[in-house]
Design an enzyme around this catalytic site. Structure first.
Site, PDB file in Angstrom:
ATOM      1  N   GLY A 128     -14.022  47.863   4.528  1.00  0.00           N
ATOM      2  CA  GLY A 128     -12.933  47.162   3.753  1.00  0.00           C
ATOM      3  C   GLY A 128     -13.264  46.941   2.441  1.00  0.00           C
ATOM      4  O   GLY A 128     -14.536  47.028   2.019  1.00  0.00           O
ATOM      5  N   VAL A 129     -12.264  46.737   1.648  1.00  0.00           N
ATOM      6  CA  VAL A 129     -12.320  46.582   0.013  1.00  0.00           C
ATOM      7  C   VAL A 129     -11.640  45.255  -0.340  1.00  0.00           C
ATOM      8  O   VAL A 129     -11.729  44.934  -1.526  1.00  0.00           O
ATOM      9  CB  VAL A 129     -11.999  47.543  -0.486  1.00  0.00           C
ATOM     10  CG1 VAL A 129     -10.518  47.995  -0.486  1.00  0.00           C
ATOM     11  CG2 VAL A 129     -12.481  47.721  -1.973  1.00  0.00           C
ATOM     12  N   GLY A 130     -11.069  44.455   0.509  1.00  0.00           N
ATOM     13  CA  GLY A 130     -10.335  43.503  -0.118  1.00  0.00           C
ATOM     14  C   GLY A 130     -11.154  42.175  -0.556  1.00  0.00           C
ATOM     15  O   GLY A 130     -10.714  41.568  -1.499  1.00  0.00           O
ATOM     16  N   GLU A 131     -12.456  42.031   0.068  1.00  0.00           N
ATOM     17  CA  GLU A 131     -13.268  40.829  -0.237  1.00  0.00           C
ATOM     18  C   GLU A 131     -14.097  41.128  -1.155  1.00  0.00           C
ATOM     19  O   GLU A 131     -14.791  40.068  -1.985  1.00  0.00           O
ATOM     20  CB  GLU A 131     -13.342  39.869   0.956  1.00  0.00           C
ATOM     21  CG  GLU A 131     -12.044  39.333   1.443  1.00  0.00           C
ATOM     22  CD  GLU A 131     -12.240  38.928   2.946  1.00  0.00           C
ATOM     23  OE1 GLU A 131     -12.204  37.595   2.950  1.00  0.00           O
ATOM     24  OE2 GLU A 131     -11.971  39.649   3.866  1.00  0.00           O
ATOM     25  N   ARG A 152     -15.385  55.412   3.423  1.00  0.00           N
ATOM     26  CA  ARG A 152     -14.675  56.432   2.709  1.00  0.00           C
ATOM     27  C   ARG A 152     -13.665  55.533   1.991  1.00  0.00           C
ATOM     28  O   ARG A 152     -12.969  54.602   2.333  1.00  0.00           O
ATOM     29  CB  ARG A 152     -13.921  57.157   3.690  1.00  0.00           C
ATOM     30  CG  ARG A 152     -12.888  58.179   3.473  1.00  0.00           C
ATOM     31  CD  ARG A 152     -12.028  58.461   4.597  1.00  0.00           C
ATOM     32  NE  ARG A 152     -11.640  59.871   4.409  1.00  0.00           N
ATOM     33  CZ  ARG A 152     -11.628  60.845   5.372  1.00  0.00           C
ATOM     34  NH1 ARG A 152     -11.358  60.334   6.752  1.00  0.00           N
ATOM     35  NH2 ARG A 152     -11.306  62.003   5.179  1.00  0.00           N
ATOM     36  N   THR A 201      -2.285  44.667  -0.820  1.00  0.00           N
ATOM     37  CA  THR A 201      -3.559  45.625  -0.796  1.00  0.00           C
ATOM     38  C   THR A 201      -3.354  46.943  -1.011  1.00  0.00           C
ATOM     39  O   THR A 201      -4.193  47.537  -1.270  1.00  0.00           O
ATOM     40  CB  THR A 201      -4.212  45.162   0.517  1.00  0.00           C
ATOM     41  OG1 THR A 201      -3.395  45.362   1.356  1.00  0.00           O
ATOM     42  CG2 THR A 201      -4.844  43.898   0.451  1.00  0.00           C
ATOM     43  N   PHE A 225      -4.876  35.649   0.430  1.00  0.00           N
ATOM     44  CA  PHE A 225      -6.281  35.421   0.081  1.00  0.00           C
ATOM     45  C   PHE A 225      -6.750  34.391   1.278  1.00  0.00           C
ATOM     46  O   PHE A 225      -7.788  33.756   1.140  1.00  0.00           O
ATOM     47  CB  PHE A 225      -6.389  34.510  -1.114  1.00  0.00           C
ATOM     48  CG  PHE A 225      -5.744  35.130  -2.168  1.00  0.00           C
ATOM     49  CD1 PHE A 225      -5.975  36.486  -2.514  1.00  0.00           C
ATOM     50  CD2 PHE A 225      -4.708  34.659  -3.055  1.00  0.00           C
ATOM     51  CE1 PHE A 225      -5.202  37.172  -3.662  1.00  0.00           C
ATOM     52  CE2 PHE A 225      -4.068  35.300  -3.790  1.00  0.00           C
ATOM     53  CZ  PHE A 225      -4.342  36.467  -4.398  1.00  0.00           C
ATOM     54  N   ASN A 264      -8.121  55.676  -0.868  1.00  0.00           N
ATOM     55  CA  ASN A 264      -6.989  55.649  -2.158  1.00  0.00           C
ATOM     56  C   ASN A 264      -7.851  55.156  -3.105  1.00  0.00           C
ATOM     57  O   ASN A 264      -7.726  53.735  -3.241  1.00  0.00           O
ATOM     58  CB  ASN A 264      -5.856  54.820  -1.931  1.00  0.00           C
ATOM     59  CG  ASN A 264      -4.755  55.203  -2.914  1.00  0.00           C
ATOM     60  OD1 ASN A 264      -5.161  55.608  -4.315  1.00  0.00           O
ATOM     61  ND2 ASN A 264      -3.478  54.811  -2.795  1.00  0.00           N
TER      62      ASN A 264
HETATM   63 MO1  MOS Z   1      -9.212  36.489   3.875  1.00  0.00          MO
HETATM   64  S1  MOS Z   1      -9.900  34.838   3.435  1.00  0.00           S
HETATM   65  O1  MOS Z   1     -10.077  37.149   5.360  1.00  0.00           O
HETATM   66  O2  MOS Z   1      -7.383  36.431   4.025  1.00  0.00           O
END
Ligand code: MOS
Length: 706
Positions: free
Chosen positions: A668-671, A594, A465, A237, A597
């Site tokens: 991106g989709v992480g944040e 896109r 992720t 994180f 997954n």
């Molecule tokens: Mo994230 S806060 O860019 O690991």
């Protein structure tokens, strides 16, 4: 679309993780390890007058005790991102000063973990304590420094004039408390030297190649002599991107001890020593004209940093990206508190920024009698107002309309406190989500094997992720083979630099490089098709064909602005008699380019939403006002959601591949998932109860009473 892309695929690394065969940092087998345990300060400001280590040194199994009086010192790193980066610019044990409660003041090395921990408690420290500064709203503020070269302040037109011509205005102040990353895997490192000129570091790292360069600088050895091993990360994180002070200390001490040293930061120590998200105080002023257009937007923020590092949680930068106004002004100030080093934490800046902005937009919607979806849709900006570039593949309106339809938003009663279900007040709320599309440079190596399988190798990594999976998908797609024929090895600095798993950019950065490496290896085989390449390999009698491929952003960054977009919708049920809030329904609609997954992408959104629910309702690291020490010491005292707090989270993706951004079309989709969650909940609470709550976390005490 071909083969494995755009599908629901299980994680490549799923089995290894659930069966325990995946090695996390502290679990790598090394020969004859010894164990280090940190000694931490019990005052929050002042200096060490004396430190008596005699009893600890004599304790059974103890090999060494290091304090500022005898510790070996690392070389000062340039700390400039290109060459090296450490979280705390003050090197560990460099002097007797104490800047925050829980600061590392020593380390014990022993033959077992328990003996090291036991001896650490035998060290006697006497302090000259001063009164710490820990209260944000009593602090003195200064102008915030630029964020990656970009000034925090930005101005268009004249907000005062805009407010004067507005039909409806609102002004409100929103706050958030100090939050902890609290990853499941505690911070840990093993440093294993080979002589005193080469070292293997087993440490979770969101950016393996930079970590390698950083340790090389700190230890004054060539980068090639530093090997970083980080195949798995148990949650980062943002708190596992660079070495922390305990990491530096472990590497330095291990060179002296001449045995592998393993150091695990305890849960309690993690409260102070491995980062947090700063408290924030943000004031937003909005003005809406008779045409339902924003004519004034002002967003000012105050955040805190630590005495030993200048980190700004850049709250206000997202505001000109979200909404258009001819009069707009953002700015930010910071102060220094006696706290550990704040740092990047999932959507740094965007997350608290959107809490304030999306709460304020909801307040404006109620004040003007306009539906909050319409207000957002009408006032979104088609250009990035700061870069003056059009957004590429922006489908924010689709997020709003699809969400409204799926959530049956039109059924929402427009009166406050209008729905009582069995003694519970019901409310619906929504808020927007966004996060920039970042992309960096990366390389990957692809190897064809005579048995018709493929190995992809890169130092980039997977912090949970789904990178293993989307990298395998990319290779399978490019070579026209099944994903089962692809093996992926990540997180080893022997492999090419795979970029950072941060800023939600790993997929956008790495997958184009993997695709290029696949094309390169076909060239090496002088083949157009995978099967021909394998035949050529078998004929050649070689063990493998391999090639490196790279990819980097180009001229597109001068032509477009890239952001991902979304909208959250939720239903809350509140029992005001006991202040209990339950989230009954959740829908997130996301536009991320896109979707490589759908399964791992939806999981990323769900993870963000859950973390956002924690921020909205529970998470705060409190400090004792007298001593300045954190009163949070484990995952029980740091409240965060459990299974029973979370409803089913529906995730829908809309939009199209963003082919201006990269050849894969992925952002991106992480944040993005965490942005907008807290305001969606607070907006639903307002709808349910008529209470506008502007301070997170919204704990039960704030909900009690009618
Ligand atoms: Mo994230 S806060 O860019 O690991």
């Amino acid at each position: 679309m071909v083969s494995s892309l755009n599908r629901d695929l299980n994680r490549k690394d799923g089995r290894a993780k659930v069966t325990g065969s995946a090695h996390y940092s502290a679990e790598h087998p090394v020969k004859d390890p010894v164990y280090a345990y940190l000694i931490t300060a019990t005052i929050a400001k002042g200096r060490i007058r004396s430190i008596d280590t005699k009893a600890a040194e004599k304790a059974i199994g103890v090999l060494a005790v290091y304090t500022h009086e005898n510790a070996p010192q690392a070389a000062k790193p340039t700390n400039n991102w290109a060459a090296s980066k450490i979280y705390e610019s003050r090197l560990p044990l460099s002097d007797s000063q104490i800047h925050y409660g829980g600061q590392i003041i020593g380390v014990v090395v022993a033959d077992t973990f328990e003996r090291a921990r036991d001896a650490a408690h035998l060290v006697n420290v006497s302090y000259q304590a001063e009164s710490p500064n820990i209260v944000l709203n009593q602090a003195t503020f200064r102008m915030a420094p630029p964020n990656f070269g970009e000034a925090m302040a930005f101005k268009i037109g004249d907000v005062k004039a805009g407010l004067a011509q507005a039909k409806t205005t609102i002004e409100a102040t929103y706050t958030t408390e100090m939050e902890l990353h609290a990853p499941m895997e505690p911070h840990a490192i093993i440093a294993d030297w080979n002589g005193d000129n080469a070292v293997t570091i087993y440490e979770h790292s969101q950016w393996v190649a930079l970590s390698q360069r950083t340790y090389a600088e700190l230890l004054k050895i060539p980068p090639a002599n530093v090997r970083i091993i980080s195949p798995f990360i148990g949650g980062g994180f943002g708190s596992k991107a660079f070495p922390w002070s305990h990491s530096v200390l472990c590497a330095i001490v291990a060179r002296q001890i001449k045995r592998p040293v393993k150091l695990v930061v305890s849960r309690r120590q993690m409260t102070a020593n491995v980062g947090h998200r700063s408290q924030t105080e943000q004031t937003v002023k909005l003005g809406l004209n008779a045409d339902r257009k924003l004519c004034a937007v002002e967003h000012f923020a105050k955040t805190a940093t630590s005495p030993i590092e200048q980190f700004v949680e850049p709250c206000v930068l997202i505001t000109p990206v979200m909404y258009a106004s001819p009069n707009l002004h953002i700015d930010q100030e910071i102060t220094t508190l006696n706290v550990g080093v704040p740092t990047f934490m999932r959507a740094p800046g965007e997350n608290p920024g959107m809490w304030a902005l999306e709460s304020a937009i909801d307040e404006l919607a109620w004040a003007s009698g306009i539906d909050p979806i319409e207000l957002r849709s009408q006032n979104q900006t088609t250009v990035h107002q700061r870069k003056n570039l059009p957004f590429s593949a922006k489908f924010f309106t689709d997020c709003l309309t699809t969400g409204a339809r799926q959530f049956s938003w039109s059924d929402r009663p427009t009166k406050l406190r209008s729905t009582d279900r069995n003694g519970h007040l019901i409310g619906w709320g929504m808020a927007a989500a966004t996060f920039p599309g970042y992309r960096g440079q990366a390389s990957a190596k692809v190897r064809l094997l005579p048995n018709g399988t493929v190995l992809v190798m890169t130092a980039g990594n997977d912090m949970g992720t789904g990178a293993y999976t989307v990298i395998a998908q990319t290779a399978a797609e490019t070579l026209g083979i099944s994903i089962d024929q692809v093996r992926v090895e990540l997180g080893d600095s022997f492999f090419p630099d795979g970029g950072i798993a941060g800023g939600s950019q790993m997929t956008a950065t790495l997958t184009p490089a993997v695709a290029n490496a696949c094309k390169e290896v076909l060239k090496v085989a002088q083949a157009k098709q995978f099967t021909d390449a394998i035949s050529a390999l078998q004929r050649s009698g070689k063990e493998f064909f391999e090639a490196v491929g790279s990819a980097a952003p180009g001229a597109e960054t001068k032509q477009y602005a890239f952001n991902s977009w979304g909208a959250h919708f939720c239903e809350v049920a509140i029992d005001e008699a006991i202040g209990r809030l339950q989230i009954k329904r959740w829908l997130s609609v996301m536009n991320i380019g896109r979707v490589m997954n759908a399964k791992t992408a939806a999981s990323q959104v769900r993870g963000g939403v859950i973390m956002g629910i924690g921020q909205a309702l529970m998470e705060e690291c409190l400090l004792d006002p007298k001593t300045g020490l954190p009163v949070i010491y484990d995952l029980a005292t740091y409240h965060y959601p459990v299974q029973a707090d979370i409803p089913r989270i529906e995730v829908t993706f809309v939009g199209e591949p963003d082919l201006n951004f990269n050849p894969m079309g992925v952002r991106g989709v992480g944040e993005i998932g965490i942005t907008g969650v807290a305001p969606a909940i607070a907006n639903a609470i307002y709808h349910a109860t008529g209470k506008r709550l502007r301070s997170l976390p919204i704990t039960p005490d704030k909900l009690i009473g009618g």
